[in-house]
Design an enzyme around this catalytic site. Structure first.
Site, PDB file in Angstrom:
ATOM      1  N   ASP A 135      41.008  46.861  31.440  1.00 38.96           N
ATOM      2  CA  ASP A 135      40.056  46.630  32.804  1.00 38.96           C
ATOM      3  C   ASP A 135      41.654  47.643  33.994  1.00 38.96           C
ATOM      4  OD1 ASP A 135      40.119  45.870  36.214  1.00 38.96           O
ATOM      5  OD2 ASP A 135      39.936  43.681  35.652  1.00 38.96           O
TER       6      ASP A 135
ATOM      7  N   HIS B 298      33.047  40.110  34.385  1.00 39.36           N
ATOM      8  CA  HIS B 298      33.653  42.383  33.925  1.00 39.36           C
ATOM      9  C   HIS B 298      32.083  41.428  32.312  1.00 39.36           C
ATOM     10  CE1 HIS B 298      37.071  43.618  35.651  1.00 39.36           C
ATOM     11  NE2 HIS B 298      37.083  41.661  35.882  1.00 39.36           N
TER      12      HIS B 298
ATOM     13  N   TYR C 251      45.740  45.717  31.413  1.00 41.45           N
ATOM     14  CA  TYR C 251      45.185  45.090  32.717  1.00 41.45           C
ATOM     15  C   TYR C 251      46.357  45.303  33.524  1.00 41.45           C
ATOM     16  CZ  TYR C 251      43.917  41.056  35.439  1.00 41.45           C
ATOM     17  OH  TYR C 251      43.331  39.776  37.280  1.00 41.45           O
TER      18      TYR C 251
END
EC number: 3.1.11.2
Length: 265
Positions: free
Chosen positions: A150, A256, A106
């Site tokens: 991500d 998302h 992330y």
């Protein structure tokens, strides 16, 4: 060995557990990598995932913010903490499955101002990529590697709703596009989604909550990625990729959506 693999920024794993359960009930997934779980290790819903058949769980949590987790139906070895976040935040983890390294990230979003000198969040983001490239340059390139998560950069012209307008917005600025390009070159990574969805087709994995109808506005970004290095590509066959964009329209969704790859080793 067939592996079906997905990455998903769920924006709070406890809040989003009903959507996760629905997705896993209708999709054949062996390994699920989660980002922005927003909980500590002891708060993670282990029992809910085990009830779905995901017996093997690795969590790197943090109170209220960030956090990554991997849940799997297949056994894995947990790896060392990856040294890419200078703040020590829960943004990276590693496992190994059948001699394949899987890194779940992330990466920092970078704030609002695309300037390293005035915005420490933006500098933090670019430094994360720089540290990652340094590590990849020193790593054994013959060892299979899959990177997912991500990554908070939409790197291509067709990974954003408007290339011209987004060049001034963090996630698609020239500095970030350059950083992502350097990262791809450092690992010589293969992007299966651009094979499944060839340019100039636009593909997104994120849509802002500000739009009342995400499909009507369709101002999305492709921030979530699954990438394979050459050593892994040499071992895989029948590689497919799919973005589950319908999930964004579910009740109380994450901003998302899951991105899935399936292959045989």
């Amino acid at each position: 060995m067939r592996l079906s693999f997905a990455t998903w920024n769920v924006n709070s794993v406890r809040l989003r557990m009903p959507q996760i359960q629905a997705f896993l009930a209708q999709t054949e997934i062996d390994i699920l990598c989660l980002q922005e779980i927003k909980c500590q290790e002891h708060e993670f819903p282990y029992d809910a995932f085990r009830a779905l058949g995901f017996e093997h769980i690795h969590v790197a949590g943090q109170k209220g913010w960030h956090g990554v987790a991997i849940v799997s139906k297949v056994p894995f070895e947990s790896g060392d903490l990856l040294p890419f976040c200078r703040r020590g935040e829960a943004r990276a983890q590693a496992i190994r499955v059948d001699n394949v390294d899987i890194w779940n990230f992330y990466i920092p979003a970078g704030g609002d101002v695309p300037d390293r000198t005035t915005n420490d969040k933006f500098d933090h983001k670019l430094e994360f990529y720089e540290r990652l490239c340094t590590h990849l340059a020193q790593r054994n390139r013959d060892h299979p590697l899959l990177i997912c998560g991500d990554l908070n950069i939409a790197p291509g012209e067709f990974d954003v709703w408007s290339h011209r307008q987004m060049l001034r917005v963090v996630s698609h600025t020239p500095l970030e596009i350059e950083a992502f390009g350097n990262f791809m070159a450092c690992g010589d990574f293969h992007d299966p989604f651009r094979v499944a969805y060839p340019e100039p087709q636009k593909i997104f994995t994120w849509w802002s909550y500000r739009a009342s109808d995400y499909r009507a506005s369709n101002r999305g970004l492709r921030l979530d990625h699954v990438l394979l290095n050459p050593a892994l590509m040499a071992r895989v066959a029948n590689l497919t990729a799919k973005i589950h964009d319908d999930v964004r329209g579910w009740t109380q969704p994450s901003d998302h959506v899951p991105a899935q790859v399936t292959f045989e080793i």
